[in-house]
Write a protein that holds these residues in place. Sequence first.
Motif, short mmCIF file in Angstrom:
data_model
loop_
_atom_site.label_atom_id
_atom_site.label_comp_id
_atom_site.label_asym_id
_atom_site.label_seq_id
_atom_site.Cartn_x
_atom_site.Cartn_y
_atom_site.Cartn_z
N TYR A 182 -46.21 -52.84 -27.44
CA TYR A 182 -45.28 -51.98 -28.37
C TYR A 182 -44.17 -51.44 -27.66
O TYR A 182 -44.34 -51.22 -26.51
N TYR B 34 -54.03 -53.36 -46.32
CA TYR B 34 -54.83 -52.80 -44.83
C TYR B 34 -53.87 -51.75 -44.44
O TYR B 34 -52.73 -52.01 -44.01
N ASP C 161 -58.17 -55.40 -37.09
CA ASP C 161 -58.93 -54.75 -36.13
C ASP C 161 -58.32 -53.35 -35.61
O ASP C 161 -57.17 -53.20 -35.60
N THR C 162 -59.10 -52.51 -35.20
CA THR C 162 -58.60 -51.17 -34.81
C THR C 162 -58.12 -51.29 -33.45
O THR C 162 -58.77 -51.83 -32.77
N GLN C 163 -56.91 -50.75 -33.28
CA GLN C 163 -56.29 -50.99 -32.07
C GLN C 163 -56.41 -49.55 -31.33
O GLN C 163 -56.06 -48.71 -31.72
N GLN D 224 -41.67 -48.07 -28.10
CA GLN D 224 -41.12 -47.06 -28.77
C GLN D 224 -40.01 -46.17 -28.12
O GLN D 224 -40.11 -45.82 -26.94
N PHE E 129 -45.77 -50.43 -37.91
CA PHE E 129 -45.62 -48.88 -38.13
C PHE E 129 -44.41 -48.41 -38.93
O PHE E 129 -43.41 -48.96 -38.73
N PHE F 251 -46.03 -49.24 -24.89
CA PHE F 251 -47.37 -48.75 -25.16
C PHE F 251 -48.36 -50.35 -25.20
O PHE F 251 -47.73 -51.29 -25.62
N PHE G 197 -54.84 -47.50 -28.24
CA PHE G 197 -53.74 -47.39 -27.30
C PHE G 197 -53.89 -46.78 -26.04
O PHE G 197 -54.62 -45.83 -25.64
N GLY G 198 -53.13 -47.34 -24.98
CA GLY G 198 -53.04 -46.84 -23.78
C GLY G 198 -52.16 -45.54 -23.78
O GLY G 198 -51.32 -45.23 -24.73
N PRO G 199 -52.07 -44.88 -22.43
CA PRO G 199 -50.98 -43.60 -22.54
C PRO G 199 -49.38 -44.17 -22.37
O PRO G 199 -48.78 -43.21 -22.35
N LYS H 260 -47.03 -45.02 -14.91
CA LYS H 260 -47.10 -44.17 -15.87
C LYS H 260 -45.41 -44.04 -16.10
O LYS H 260 -45.00 -43.78 -17.18
N LEU I 105 -43.13 -47.33 -33.76
CA LEU I 105 -43.65 -48.37 -32.62
C LEU I 105 -42.92 -49.79 -33.19
O LEU I 105 -43.35 -50.22 -34.09
N GLN I 106 -42.42 -50.41 -32.34
CA GLN I 106 -41.98 -51.79 -32.46
C GLN I 106 -42.86 -52.70 -31.90
O GLN I 106 -43.18 -52.70 -30.87
N GLN J 156 -48.52 -60.03 -29.04
CA GLN J 156 -50.14 -59.80 -28.82
C GLN J 156 -50.67 -61.08 -28.11
O GLN J 156 -50.26 -62.23 -28.54
N LEU K 133 -40.68 -45.83 -24.31
CA LEU K 133 -41.79 -45.92 -23.93
C LEU K 133 -42.62 -47.26 -24.44
O LEU K 133 -42.31 -47.71 -25.54
N LYS L 243 -48.79 -38.81 -25.17
CA LYS L 243 -50.01 -39.68 -25.06
C LYS L 243 -49.65 -40.85 -26.17
O LYS L 243 -48.50 -40.81 -26.97
N GLY L 244 -50.62 -41.95 -25.93
CA GLY L 244 -50.51 -42.87 -26.77
C GLY L 244 -50.94 -42.72 -28.18
O GLY L 244 -51.74 -41.43 -28.72
N PRO L 245 -50.42 -43.46 -29.48
CA PRO L 245 -51.27 -43.18 -30.67
C PRO L 245 -52.66 -43.31 -30.84
O PRO L 245 -53.10 -44.02 -30.04
N GLY M 62 -58.77 -60.09 -33.01
CA GLY M 62 -57.15 -59.75 -32.99
C GLY M 62 -56.25 -59.94 -34.31
O GLY M 62 -55.32 -59.80 -34.35
N TYR N 205 -52.22 -43.06 -37.56
CA TYR N 205 -52.33 -42.79 -36.20
C TYR N 205 -51.88 -41.53 -36.12
O TYR N 205 -50.92 -40.96 -36.77
#
Lengths: 115, 112
Positions: free
Chosen positions: A35, B32, A102-104, A37, B102, A90, A106-108, A9, A43-44, A48, A88, B42-44, A98, B36
């Motif tokens: 990504y 598209y 597609d809906t992505q 941040q 983004f 992500f 995200f993790g914490p 974390k 988010l850059q 993938q 950060l 937290k993440g997005p 992919g 978010y």
Amino acid sequence: DSGVTQTPKHLITATGQRVTLRCSPRSGDLSVYWYQQSLDQGLQFLIQYYNGEERAKGNILERFSAQQFPDLHSELNLSSLELGDSALYFCASSSSGGRGTDTQYFGPGTRLTVL
Amino acid sequence: GESVGLHLPTLSVQEGDNSIINCAYSNSASDYFIWYKQESGKGPQFIIDIRSNMDKRQGQRVTVLLNKTVKHLSLQIAATQPGDSAVYFCAENIRGDDKIIFGKGTRLHILP
């Protein structure tokens, strides 16, 4: 909870060092995205992977590399760390091919601090 | 550079009022778009998406409007609640590309 897990974390390290960030995608997802941040930035996209293969590359530095393993978890390796790499990081995953539509999920995130 | 940007970095809205968050894009090949929400620490989190063959899409308390003529996207949140406090990002996918881009984000601040 998105179902995407990231470890650690928090990570604090020194300039010049190398670290590895780990990501486990949602169960069944084949694509993993990384990504970066920075403070107050968007988010850059870095890179993938889809089913173990590199699928798309963004603004990823040569000092950074990633891979996706047969169990579909992914690692992001950051080397020769600089102060500006503090950010950060992500990971996100998506279910199918992919593609950008597609809906992505995200993790914490992992907060990296380079001193 | 990024082709997706936001008009305002911070938006303050009274609790119970509607919020409108705006986003501009410059690539006419983008077809598209996604919104978010990122809460502190937290993440997005995916809110809603829209494809370029639509100009409006509604979800639960949220509506996304797309104006392709002026390359503008907006997110409307009805009856804003304290839990809506977050940074909101728009993102776009360019046709044929695998990645999404983004924008920089708008911070939504809810006033009591």
